[in-house]
Scaffold this active site. Sequence first.
Site, PDB file in Angstrom:
ATOM      1  N   CYS A 182      23.524  24.237  23.272  1.00 52.50           N
ATOM      2  CA  CYS A 182      24.630  24.755  24.081  1.00 52.50           C
ATOM      3  C   CYS A 182      25.725  23.704  24.230  1.00 52.50           C
ATOM      4  O   CYS A 182      26.829  24.030  24.644  1.00 52.50           O
ATOM      5  CB  CYS A 182      24.133  25.274  25.417  1.00 52.50           C
ATOM      6  SG  CYS A 182      23.015  24.154  26.197  1.00 52.50           S
ATOM      7  N   GLU A 208      22.119  27.276  33.467  1.00 53.78           N
ATOM      8  CA  GLU A 208      22.706  26.509  32.352  1.00 53.78           C
ATOM      9  C   GLU A 208      22.998  27.535  31.275  1.00 53.78           C
ATOM     10  O   GLU A 208      22.086  27.972  30.565  1.00 53.78           O
ATOM     11  CB  GLU A 208      21.693  25.490  31.798  1.00 53.78           C
ATOM     12  CG  GLU A 208      21.161  24.501  32.806  1.00 53.78           C
ATOM     13  CD  GLU A 208      22.117  23.363  33.062  1.00 53.78           C
ATOM     14  OE1 GLU A 208      23.226  23.367  32.498  1.00 53.78           O
ATOM     15  OE2 GLU A 208      21.750  22.467  33.831  1.00 53.78           O
TER      16      GLU A 208
END
Length: 473
Positions: free
Chosen positions: A280, A246
């Site tokens: 993010c 990720e």
Amino acid sequence: MIEAIRLIESALAGADGLHVANPATGEAIATVRAWSTAEVAGAIARADRARAGWAALTASGRAEVLRKWYELILANEAVLAEAVTAEAGKPLAEALAEVRYGAAYVQWFAEEGRRANGEVIPTFANDRRVLTIRQGVGTCTAITPWNFPVAMVTRKAAPALAAGCAIVVKPAEATPISALALEWLGQRAGLPEGLFAVTPTGDPAGVGRVFCTHPLVRKLSFTGSTRVGKVLMAQAADQVLRLSLELGGNAPFIVMDDADLDRAVRGVMDAKFRNAGQTCVCANRLLVHDTVHDAFVAKLGAAVASLKVGDGRDEGVQIGPLISPEAARRVAALVADAVGAGAQVVAEAACDAASPAFAAPCVVTGVTPAMALASSEIFGPVAAVIRVSSEAEAITIANDTPYGLAAYLFTADTGRAWRMMEALEFGMVAINDGRLSSEVAPFGGVKQSGFGREGSSHGLTEYMEIKYALLGL
Ligand code: ADP
């Protein structure tokens, strides 16, 4: 002293340990044991030994322990939230929301582990039967970032454990306390000694190498920067290690001419300003249609200017410090660079910087895709607004990035929403909403935002292998 220190007493260390400080004040919180690479290799071997007994339990046997862990996390939510605010700086209300969100993954995977079904596939020959079973991949490692010190750990550890795996987690240097408290609670819940181990270190590169190259490791899950993700991917090649990555994002937040502007502003407050812009999936570029640009900016500017900035422990604070003074300097430099190239800061919240880690939330207009403010991940409370004049232009600019994690889209037209959602090259698209993370949904990206999914039934699959069995009759 924060309450969590009492839980992690055995992980505290002297001067040679890892020093943890509160980014709002710079004050020392604790010094925790810093694991060497050799000690981490030992933790992997211990985890692997503990795994056999754990994998031999029934899925519901494992679910029972995970359920207990979930309950203990919730019973200690205030202690964990206090630790998150102390080491990561986020406002206490957000820290509490993170703890509950993190706990939800443990609950979800406790249940999901019981549904790791195999299949009986219609055969290709009458005297044979074709079956599959799903088995845990084995011993796993994980590296987590500082922006969600609880949730990023549970999102990886819970599915691994539910699948019958062991897992060794290296938390970020800035935020080991919450992770260690989670480990302590897991042991109280009945996780076998060493099965889920947390190994903070001052040598992330060395430990990363051990995580990738130790012969007993079968899988690495990483959340962090694309830069480090690439290093890990290269190191993992030698063992053909399974990976979930990720990585960074550069989320577009598109506001079309038919959007409900108040709703879009609420969306930005969620998608841009949560955790002071340090997620993010944070909206990185606001692509706003020409015809609504000025009205939208006026509403957004008013909302941003009224944000309360301060120490996350203080009542009513909505924006805490960034993780470090360097992070704040980096964000200020991105804004200065954009202003130097013609952009304008049109709204700013008051910020009596108690520590150099604070950054004032602001709205910047006149941003162009060529500016670093638009092409790099801001990771700070800066709303960068780019004008667009059509659906096609919005999609072109949105997709013109090596990243592909999250995208946001505001429009009242269902056909357009569907069309644009399909055209956006991102792993997740939120339509008329600024929040998309949930334990029930698959979180993850495409392109250089990485691969693999966390949450949902797909999150369990990441920690399982499919074994095909052929049975001759
Ligand atoms: P961020 O910019 O969010 O700090 P990083 O990718 O630098 O992102 O950090 C995320 C995690 O990766 C942290 O736990 C950090 O310690 C770890 N890390 C940093 N460098 C390395 C490396 N070379 N190998 C393995 N892990 C690393």
